[in-house]
Motif scaffolding. Structure first.
Motif, short mmCIF file in Angstrom:
data_model
loop_
_atom_site.label_atom_id
_atom_site.label_comp_id
_atom_site.label_asym_id
_atom_site.label_seq_id
_atom_site.Cartn_x
_atom_site.Cartn_y
_atom_site.Cartn_z
N TRP A 1 0.81 -1.21 0.00
CA TRP A 1 0.00 0.00 0.00
C TRP A 1 0.85 1.26 0.00
N GLU A 2 1.97 1.25 0.70
CA GLU A 2 2.79 2.47 0.73
C GLU A 2 3.46 2.75 -0.62
N ALA B 1 -6.04 3.35 0.79
CA ALA B 1 -4.58 3.39 0.61
C ALA B 1 -4.19 4.50 -0.36
N ASN C 1 -1.83 7.85 0.44
CA ASN C 1 -0.65 8.15 -0.36
C ASN C 1 -0.77 9.48 -1.11
#
Length: 173
Positions: A84-85, A136, A140
């Protein structure tokens, strides 16, 4: 918590049925008749298209998506992972099968960590998967385009699962 998403058996069987019907419809004339060369090329092209549908059904049958707090993993004949990051692309498209746009399907497209995923709305708990992905994307700082925003709203998703509202814009990194 990890969730597993797969394509339902009825969807896969429908793909097999359409592919089999198309293969039979194109292969029988090729084997039993002596068609002229232009028709042969057309039938061979159609045969390849239907074989492609069959291969797609096989891939879907064995593909699973595991979604957790850290990312999404596609396992099966093709393996991919997006943490997700690392998510850097998020879009949700609607493809209509009729002019009145009443029937069709959606496709979630994710990009990150050098991988791309395309997930059709026929998969189990598609809406939940979209919610997690949208959360997510918002964390971000990804801004969905106007089309994605409309499609999210059609699913009843107005803000990310994390509870923070995303800033809607027209750019998708």
């Amino acid at each position: 918590m990890t969730t597993v998403h797969a394509y339902p058996v009825r969807i896969i069987l429908g793909g097999y049925a359409r592919a089999g019907f198309g293969i039979a419809l194109t292969l029988v004339p090729l084997l039993l008749l002596n068609p002229i060369s232009v028709i042969v090329y057309l039938l061979v092209f159609l045969l390849c298209v239907f074989v492609g549908f069959g291969v797609r059904a096989v891939i879907r049958q064995f593909t699973r998506f595991e979604v957790s707090g850290t990312g999404i993993v596609m396992s099966g004949p093709v393996n991919r992972r997006i943490n997700w990051e690392e998510l850097e692309g998020f879009s949700l498209n609607y493809y209509s099968t009729r002019r009145d746009r009443e029937a069709g399907w959606m496709q979630l497209k994710l990009k990150g960590g050098g991988a791309r995923l395309g997930i059709d709305s026929t998969i189990s708990d598609f809406e939940g998967l979209v919610r997690l992905s949208f959360g997510a994307a918002a964390r971000n700082g990804l801004m969905p385009d106007a089309k994605t925003v409309r499609n999210l709203q059609a699913l009843g998703i107005s803000r990310p699962e994390s509870g923070r509202s995303a800033a809607y814009g027209t750019v998708n990194r």
